[in-house]
Write a protein that holds these residues in place. Structure first.
Motif, mmCIF file in Angstrom:
data_model
loop_
_atom_site.group_PDB
_atom_site.id
_atom_site.type_symbol
_atom_site.label_atom_id
_atom_site.label_comp_id
_atom_site.label_asym_id
_atom_site.label_seq_id
_atom_site.Cartn_x
_atom_site.Cartn_y
_atom_site.Cartn_z
ATOM 1 N N GLN A 1 40.923 99.145 57.641
ATOM 2 C CA GLN A 1 41.796 98.680 58.548
ATOM 3 C C GLN A 1 43.048 97.404 57.809
ATOM 4 N N ALA A 2 42.211 96.898 57.122
ATOM 5 C CA ALA A 2 43.137 96.064 56.248
ATOM 6 C C ALA A 2 44.398 96.781 55.538
ATOM 7 N N ASP B 1 46.778 98.591 58.098
ATOM 8 C CA ASP B 1 47.652 97.631 58.894
ATOM 9 C C ASP B 1 48.760 97.062 57.896
ATOM 10 N N SER B 2 48.559 96.813 56.894
ATOM 11 C CA SER B 2 49.272 95.869 55.834
ATOM 12 C C SER B 2 50.230 96.736 54.975
ATOM 13 N N LYS B 3 49.711 97.913 54.731
ATOM 14 C CA LYS B 3 50.553 98.810 53.801
ATOM 15 C C LYS B 3 50.634 100.305 54.647
#
Length: 286
Positions: A163-164, A167-169
């Protein structure tokens, strides 16, 4: 991608090479296939000339199975192609330049094997696994377009498992990619000077001096096409609006594309002029 054993680029390359292998097979055997079709045509013509009461049992069966010349030729064509195809069409991905780990990764993503066939409860799910793995390890690919769609969906699921990263990349990059590709394809249809992206325009609903962004707009003749990138659903939501009248526009499309205040801004019962500002000259809409 370490999680699946094959990168997205290599996975696409594997599908294209498999597809190209199939094309080479068809082109190499096309004369043989058509020769078989013509054999069936000749037989159809021979049987057709024989009176029904003088035909043998086999000739009756032939005439019944192939009421027209087209039926007979099509059968001969398909029969020969199938006969050759089962032996020569399937291919080992390793022979096309891919490692065992990459092949296993692609199998996990979109491969249809005897094992995962047992887990399918709905026939529609077959479209999500369009790369067929035979028991000897060779693969068969029929529809390259569907295979690419299935690959995209599978890679998306892998990305969402982190998820990180997602969402971020991933989502940020996909949004930019989607917008650039949309513009690239729009330029195949519309003149460059009618396509706008990265727009901002005055939004009184947010207060004095406030602006709202619009990803893509096409102002061409009497038409205005508004586009909002939606990387989460991989689709550019598009609404076609005629400046001579609002026409038939679904409420759902408007809700997805633009908020109500933006719709009021661009299409109003009281004609007003608003500019879509960008680095080059603005386009004005009523």
């Amino acid at each position: 991608m370490a999680k699946i054993g094959i990168s997205p680029v290599r996975a696409q390359e594997a599908l294209w090479r498999t597809y190209e292998h199939g094309n080479v097979f068809i082109q190499s055997n096309i004369e043989t296939v058509y020769a078989e079709a013509f054999i069936y045509e000749i037989e159809w013509r021979r049987v057709r000339k024989i009176r029904a009461d003088r035909r043998s049992t086999e000739e009756h069966q032939f005439a019944s199975a192939f009421p027209t010349k087209k039926h007979s030729m099509h059968y001969g064509w398909v029969r020969k192609l199938s006969e050759l195809g089962f032996a020569e069409y399937p291919v080992q991905l390793q022979n096309l330049g891919f490692t065992d780990a990459e092949v296993k990764g692609l199998e996990q993503l979109i491969g249809m094997t005897f094992a995962n066939r047992a887990d399918i409860s709905d026939v529609v799910e077959v479209k999500q696994r369009p790369l067929y793995f035979l028991t000897d390890g060779r693969v068969v690919l029929v529809d390259i377009a569907n295979a690419m769609d299935a690959l995209w969906d599978s890679l998306e699921a892998v990305a969402k498992s982190d998820q990180a990263f997602y969402d971020s990349k991933y989502q940020v990059h996909k949004g930019r990619w989607l917008e650039s590709k949309s513009i690239q394809y729009l330029k195949r249809i519309f003149p460059d000077n009618s396509i706008y992206n990265g727009l901002s325009y005055p939004d009184p609903g947010k207060g004095a001096g406030a602006t709202t962004e619009l990803d893509i707009a096409v102002a061409w003749g009497p038409f205005l096409i508004l586009g909002k990138r939606k990387p989460s659903s991989f689709g550019l939501k598009v609404s076609l609006v005629t400046l001579r009248g609002s026409g038939r526009i679904s409420k759902e499309m408007f809700r997805t594309l633009l908020s109500k205040r933006n719709v009021r801004l661009i299409i109003s019962r009281q004609p007003t002029r608003r500019s879509l500002q960008k680095s080059r000259p603005a386009v004005s809409c009523k």
